[in-house]
Scaffold this motif. Structure first.
Motif, PDB file in Angstrom:
ATOM      1  N   ASP A 113       0.833  -1.206   0.000  1.00 18.97           N
ATOM      2  CA  ASP A 113       0.000   0.000   0.000  1.00 18.97           C
ATOM      3  C   ASP A 113       0.868   1.258   0.000  1.00 18.97           C
ATOM      4  O   ASP A 113       0.587   2.213  -0.731  1.00 18.97           O
ATOM      5  N   ARG A 143       2.409   1.715  -3.492  1.00 20.92           N
ATOM      6  CA  ARG A 143       1.371   2.035  -4.479  1.00 20.92           C
ATOM      7  C   ARG A 143       0.901   3.471  -4.304  1.00 20.92           C
ATOM      8  O   ARG A 143       0.855   4.248  -5.264  1.00 20.92           O
ATOM      9  N   ASP A 154      -9.363  -8.118  -3.776  1.00 23.30           N
ATOM     10  CA  ASP A 154      -9.641  -6.704  -3.497  1.00 23.30           C
ATOM     11  C   ASP A 154      -8.374  -5.859  -3.606  1.00 23.30           C
ATOM     12  O   ASP A 154      -8.378  -4.779  -4.186  1.00 23.30           O
ATOM     13  N   GLU A 155      -7.286  -6.363  -3.043  1.00 23.50           N
ATOM     14  CA  GLU A 155      -6.032  -5.613  -3.128  1.00 23.50           C
ATOM     15  C   GLU A 155      -5.537  -5.555  -4.568  1.00 23.50           C
ATOM     16  O   GLU A 155      -5.122  -4.498  -5.040  1.00 23.50           O
ATOM     17  N   LEU A 188      -6.674  -2.798  -6.808  1.00 27.67           N
ATOM     18  CA  LEU A 188      -6.170  -1.444  -6.574  1.00 27.67           C
ATOM     19  C   LEU A 188      -4.999  -1.086  -7.488  1.00 27.67           C
ATOM     20  O   LEU A 188      -4.635   0.085  -7.601  1.00 27.67           O
TER      21      LEU A 188
END
Length: 142
Positions: free
Chosen positions: A67, A70, A128-129, A132
């Motif tokens: 995360d 990103r 879900d990840e 992204l």
């Protein structure tokens, strides 16, 4: 895969294992690795800001780390791809053994017991990840 992609795109590939090896630092020196990875990330952001594609050849073991990278790259308005290869443990061990036998930059002996310990720490990205990240337009993962 990272080497191949760096040539194809082209992109600058940043691999902490290779840097540590070239600097004569133990690959298992966590403090040195942390310092180096933070410096390589700063360098990656500078390169991205200049419009250069970058490949971070890191482990990205945890969601928090993925995360961070990103979102950091997205602040610069660049697309971010994640190449995640879901490989069975037996195959990972076989590949590590083969790589260790061949030698080369950044290569160290890693036992099956070590691999099992690493696998217990790894947080695989879920659907879900993965959603992204930008979609890879080449084969070899997402």
């Amino acid at each position: 895969m990272a080497r191949r992609l760096a040539e194809e795109l082209p992109a600058v590939r940043l691999c902490p294992d290779e840097w540590l090896t070239e600097l004569g630092i133990d690959l298992f020196d966590e403090e040195a690795r942390d310092l180096l990875e933070r410096q390589l990330w700063r360098h990656a952001l500078e390169l991205l800001a200049l419009g250069t594609s970058v490949i971070l050849e890191y482990g990205f073991w945890g969601r928090v780390e993925r995360d961070e990278k990103r979102l950091g790259a997205r602040t610069l308005g660049v697309p971010v791809e994640l190449r995640y290869l879901d490989v069975p443990m037996e195959e990972l061990c076989r590949r590590v053994e083969e790589r260790s036998a061949a030698g080369g930059r950044g290569t160290v002996a890693i036992t099956e017991a070590m691999m099992a310990g690493y696998a217990a720490l790894f947080q695989a990205p879920d659907a879900d990840e993965l959603s992204l990240f930008d979609t890879c337009d080449r084969n070899g993962g997402r």
